[in-house]
Scaffold this active site. Sequence first.
Site, PDB file in Angstrom:
ATOM      1  N   ASP A  83       0.942  -1.495  -0.329  1.00  0.00           N
ATOM      2  CA  ASP A  83       0.163  -0.001   0.180  1.00  0.00           C
ATOM      3  C   ASP A  83       0.990   1.037  -0.386  1.00  0.00           C
ATOM      4  O   ASP A  83       1.991   1.853   0.598  1.00  0.00           O
ATOM      5  CB  ASP A  83      -0.574  -0.112   1.066  1.00  0.00           C
ATOM      6  CG  ASP A  83      -1.818   0.978   1.433  1.00  0.00           C
ATOM      7  OD1 ASP A  83      -2.454   1.762   0.046  1.00  0.00           O
ATOM      8  OD2 ASP A  83      -1.951   1.359   2.023  1.00  0.00           O
ATOM      9  N   ASP A 105       2.382   5.133  -5.313  1.00  0.00           N
ATOM     10  CA  ASP A 105       1.565   6.691  -4.743  1.00  0.00           C
ATOM     11  C   ASP A 105       2.137   8.195  -5.341  1.00  0.00           C
ATOM     12  O   ASP A 105       2.785   8.276  -4.099  1.00  0.00           O
ATOM     13  CB  ASP A 105       1.204   6.317  -3.739  1.00  0.00           C
ATOM     14  CG  ASP A 105       1.097   8.070  -3.000  1.00  0.00           C
ATOM     15  OD1 ASP A 105       0.270   8.905  -3.971  1.00  0.00           O
ATOM     16  OD2 ASP A 105       0.281   7.406  -2.536  1.00  0.00           O
ATOM     17  N   ALA A 212     -11.430   4.758   3.911  1.00  0.00           N
ATOM     18  CA  ALA A 212     -12.706   4.118   4.207  1.00  0.00           C
ATOM     19  C   ALA A 212     -13.241   3.713   5.317  1.00  0.00           C
ATOM     20  O   ALA A 212     -13.923   3.220   5.912  1.00  0.00           O
ATOM     21  CB  ALA A 212     -12.956   3.042   3.292  1.00  0.00           C
ATOM     22  N   ASP A 234      -7.349   1.058   8.025  1.00  0.00           N
ATOM     23  CA  ASP A 234      -6.965   0.896   8.357  1.00  0.00           C
ATOM     24  C   ASP A 234      -6.691   2.060  10.186  1.00  0.00           C
ATOM     25  O   ASP A 234      -6.856   0.587  11.146  1.00  0.00           O
ATOM     26  CB  ASP A 234      -5.258   1.559   7.884  1.00  0.00           C
ATOM     27  CG  ASP A 234      -4.081   1.578   8.686  1.00  0.00           C
ATOM     28  OD1 ASP A 234      -4.434   0.596   9.749  1.00  0.00           O
ATOM     29  OD2 ASP A 234      -2.853   1.956   8.134  1.00  0.00           O
TER      30      ASP A 234
HETATM   31  P1  13P Z   1      -8.158   5.177   6.208  1.00  0.00           P
HETATM   32  O1  13P Z   1      -7.237   5.737   7.200  1.00  0.00           O
HETATM   33  O2  13P Z   1      -9.301   5.890   6.628  1.00  0.00           O
HETATM   34  O3  13P Z   1      -8.663   3.792   7.580  1.00  0.00           O
HETATM   35  O4  13P Z   1      -7.645   5.199   5.138  1.00  0.00           O
HETATM   36  C1  13P Z   1      -6.912   4.081   4.566  1.00  0.00           C
HETATM   37  C2  13P Z   1      -5.830   3.542   3.547  1.00  0.00           C
HETATM   38  O5  13P Z   1      -6.506   4.615   2.847  1.00  0.00           O
HETATM   39  C3  13P Z   1      -4.769   2.718   3.875  1.00  0.00           C
HETATM   40  O6  13P Z   1      -4.306   2.982   2.133  1.00  0.00           O
HETATM   41  O1  G3H Z   2      -3.278   4.788   3.972  1.00  0.00           O
HETATM   42  C1  G3H Z   2      -2.290   4.208   4.642  1.00  0.00           C
HETATM   43  C2  G3H Z   2      -2.213   3.919   6.470  1.00  0.00           C
HETATM   44  O2  G3H Z   2      -3.120   4.083   7.137  1.00  0.00           O
HETATM   45  C3  G3H Z   2      -0.829   4.714   6.649  1.00  0.00           C
HETATM   46  O3  G3H Z   2      -0.174   4.278   7.334  1.00  0.00           O
HETATM   47  O4  G3H Z   2       1.276   4.902   8.915  1.00  0.00           O
HETATM   48  O5  G3H Z   2       1.890   2.745   7.985  1.00  0.00           O
HETATM   49  O6  G3H Z   2       2.224   4.789   6.467  1.00  0.00           O
HETATM   50  P1  G3H Z   2       1.346   4.247   7.502  1.00  0.00           P
HETATM   51 ZN    ZN Z   3      -4.254   4.915   1.284  1.00  0.00          ZN
END
Ligand code: 13P
Ligand code: G3H
Ligand code: ZN
Length: 287
Positions: A83, A105, A212, A234
């Site tokens: 991600d 990204d 989300a 997350d």
């Molecule tokens: P949230 O912070 O809303 O959980 O989003 C997580 C996300 O987009 C991870 O890529």
């Molecule tokens: O969008 C992604 C996560 O919510 C941020 O995560 O703290 O592991 O970079 P990270």
């Molecule tokens: Zn994200």
Amino acid sequence: MIVSVKEILNNAKQNGYAVGAFNTVNLETTRAIVEAAKEMRSPVIVQMTEKTMEYGGGRGMFHLVKNDAEFYSPEIPIGIHLDHGKSFEIIQRAVAIGFTSVMYDGSRKKYEDNLEITKKVVDFCHDKGVDVQAELGSVPYLGEIEMEDVDWGKYMTDPGQAEAFVKNTGVDALAVAIGNAHDFFKEKMAPDFDRLEMINKNVNIPLVLHGASDWENGRVTEAIQRGIACFNVDTATRLAFINNLINSVRNQGNVSFDVRKLLGEAREAVKDTVKRKMKFFGSDGKA
Ligand code: 13P
Ligand code: G3H
Ligand code: ZN
């Protein structure tokens, strides 16, 4: 059972539901996501960021997820994804470790630079059978966004640019900005569903909605109807984990020194959150 993320997303989009892509940071979150998928009979994506790869070791974290998916949910389709990879180098590293799906990204870069590097990433990855998600527009984090009078226009995905971007890069999935934000953000503006509809008409690939954690009910359904095949979560699972730990420690007269008991309960709290989200996304019963 490990399957390709592209297959999971295409199945979801074709069949009118979405899957969750849940971030893992450790053994407990990983097991919670994998067990939730098994109990809900739901396809799922388990993903991690560069920060998590630094924290747990990229190779170790990747194999933790792979082993959990194969051992604990052998009959459920599970995809493993990087991600928010922010550089070509981290993509190369993830692919060398074994990731078969990555996000590049470049959303904070100028459009031309995002396009150029995304294209380079796609060429590199497709040659090795690895799927690529990119982001156009930008989905802000709490630290980046104005607390009052947010100028949402500057974050939004442009539907015309999206068409050209997807055609020129060949990405497999696109993260869009339609008024969504990472973290729990007070109250967002109503999402720009007209924009989402236009993006979906212009690009014929699964769309991903980051940020989300606070998307539930009607919004989710409307987004799926307009091409969202994946919701990234997350913050909600992190909060479930941390709140459970805080409460356990506060509520115990004698704090247990059995770390496994504390973390095991936190894992169950994360699992409940993941299961609830899977129901909202409509992926339960689809595996
Ligand atoms: P949230 O912070 O809303 O959980 O989003 C997580 C996300 O987009 C991870 O890529
Ligand atoms: O969008 C992604 C996560 O919510 C941020 O995560 O703290 O592991 O970079 P990270
Ligand atoms: Zn994200």
